[in-house]
Design an enzyme around this catalytic site. Structure first.
Site, short mmCIF file in Angstrom:
data_model
loop_
_atom_site.label_atom_id
_atom_site.label_comp_id
_atom_site.label_asym_id
_atom_site.label_seq_id
_atom_site.Cartn_x
_atom_site.Cartn_y
_atom_site.Cartn_z
N ALA A 158 4.34 -4.10 -5.80
CA ALA A 158 4.72 -5.54 -5.79
C ALA A 158 5.28 -5.87 -4.40
O ALA A 158 6.40 -6.38 -4.26
CB ALA A 158 5.70 -5.88 -6.90
N GLU B 255 7.30 -9.10 2.17
CA GLU B 255 7.53 -8.93 3.61
C GLU B 255 8.59 -7.86 3.90
O GLU B 255 8.54 -7.22 4.94
CB GLU B 255 7.96 -10.26 4.24
CG GLU B 255 6.80 -11.16 4.62
CD GLU B 255 5.85 -10.53 5.66
OE1 GLU B 255 6.34 -9.95 6.64
OE2 GLU B 255 4.63 -10.62 5.46
N HIS C 234 8.98 -5.00 2.31
CA HIS C 234 8.27 -3.71 2.34
C HIS C 234 7.42 -3.60 3.60
O HIS C 234 7.35 -2.53 4.22
CB HIS C 234 7.33 -3.58 1.13
CG HIS C 234 8.00 -3.55 -0.19
ND1 HIS C 234 7.90 -4.57 -1.09
CD2 HIS C 234 8.78 -2.60 -0.77
CE1 HIS C 234 8.57 -4.26 -2.19
NE2 HIS C 234 9.13 -3.08 -2.02
N GLN D 140 21.64 2.46 -2.91
CA GLN D 140 20.56 3.45 -2.93
C GLN D 140 20.52 4.20 -1.59
O GLN D 140 20.37 5.43 -1.57
CB GLN D 140 19.22 2.73 -3.18
CG GLN D 140 17.99 3.59 -2.95
CD GLN D 140 16.73 2.90 -3.45
OE1 GLN D 140 16.49 2.84 -4.64
NE2 GLN D 140 15.90 2.40 -2.56
N MET E 11 14.58 -10.93 0.24
CA MET E 11 13.30 -10.68 -0.42
C MET E 11 13.44 -9.54 -1.43
O MET E 11 14.11 -8.54 -1.17
CB MET E 11 12.24 -10.33 0.61
CG MET E 11 11.97 -11.51 1.49
SD MET E 11 10.28 -11.55 2.01
CE MET E 11 10.32 -13.05 3.00
O1 PAF Z 1 13.64 1.05 -3.65
C1 PAF Z 1 12.71 1.31 -4.46
O2 PAF Z 1 11.71 0.58 -4.55
C2 PAF Z 1 12.82 2.53 -5.35
O3 PAF Z 1 14.13 2.71 -5.79
C3 PAF Z 1 12.26 3.81 -4.70
C4 PAF Z 1 13.06 4.20 -3.48
C5 PAF Z 1 10.81 3.60 -4.33
C6 PAF Z 1 12.35 4.99 -5.69
O4 PAF Z 1 11.60 4.75 -6.83
#
Ligand code: PAF
Length: 275
Positions: free
Chosen positions: A28, A31, A33, A149, A180
């Site tokens: 999904a 921008e 990503h 994270q 985003m």
């Molecule tokens: O940030 C994310 O999209 C997820 O937590 C990751 C790092 C891909 C792990 O599944």
């Protein structure tokens, strides 16, 4: 025969995966990503993007089954960015039922996002460990948007000696300030406007900081006042934390504002540095 007596020597002697950049995603793509992919492309000879909606990081009442999965569109976007390889394993292969080994970074993972979503960071750390072992990147790219994270993964990489350098890229925002997120597609037009309160609250806190306020409680007072003006948004937390430990920071310099709120049924996160 070589006898390797320390980590650096072992690293030097073992096959290297020089200049391989990994961008782990759940698909999904937006921008934010693509900014990670571009950072990887600029730095690495080979870029691998993983697309895996990780069941281990979703709670029983979360949006795993309805999480958007526009795989063909994602692949087209990645091809246009010059990505070398997409790794998209199925859940049965990467996270088979019955596994009993997990990676946990408990003290960070129990705070804020982890307190609201028990088991979430254990699921993230476990799957990211698997991806690191499988792809063996030299660099791995993550977005600052998921600040907790990033803190969990930084600590995991350090303490488990993963031979990978984490590259944390800045948050990408819509022109009006909304960070985003793949979950923004769930917002209807009214919720989309209401969602701006996350950014407004942080801006109010940053403005107070810029005016000389260093006491976190005073900053939080300014941020909460913004939420009070948007009663349809349910604030989960608004805190000033140490960006490495995620413990509350009473002194704001060098700390991070973190916020999570529910807009309709959609939970949104954001954060901003105080410096
Ligand atoms: O940030 C994310 O999209 C997820 O937590 C990751 C790092 C891909 C792990 O599944």
């Amino acid at each position: 025969m070589q006898i390797l007596r320390n980590i650096a020597a072992a690293r030097a002697a073992l096959p290297s995966h020089a200049s391989l950049g990994l961008v782990p995603t759940m698909g999904a793509l937006h921008e934010g990503h693509l900014a990670l992919v571009r950072a990887a492309r600029a730095r690495c000879a080979t870029v691998v993007v993983t697309i895996f909606v990780n069941p281990l990081q979703f709670g029983p009442h979360e949006d795993l089954s309805r999480y958007p999965r526009p795989f063909e569109r994602d692949c087209a976007l990645l091809e246009a960015e010059g990505v070398d390889c997409v790794f998209a394993p199925c859940a049965e292969e990467l996270t088979p039922a019955g596994e009993i080994t997990f990676v946990d970074v408990p003290s960070i993972a129990a705070r804020l996002e982890g307190a609201s979503r028990p088991g979430h960071f254990r699921g993230v750390a476990t799957v990211v460990s698997k991806l690191f072992h499988i792809v063996q990147p030299e660099f791995a790219f993550f977005g600052q948007k998921d600040a907790e994270q990033c803190a969990v993964l930084r600590r995991m990489v350090r303490e488990l000696n993963f031979p990978v350098e984490l590259v944390i890229c800045p948050i990408v925002r819509e022109p009006d300030g909304l960070a985003m997120s793949s979950r923004n597609v769930y917002l209807n037009a009214q919720e989309r406007k209401q969602a701006l309160v996350l950014h407004r609250a942080m801006q109010a806190m940053q403005a107070a900081f810029a005016a000389g306020e260093r006491n976190s409680l005073a900053l939080l007072y300014a941020g909460r006042a913004e939420f009070a003006r948007e009663p349809n948004v349910q604030m989960d937390y608004l805190e000033v934390v140490n960006p490495d430990t995620f413990e509350s920071a009473s002194e704001a310099t060098g700390a991070l504002i973190v916020v999570a709120a529910k807009v309709g049924n959609t939970r949104l996160l954001d954060n901003a540095a105080l410096s």
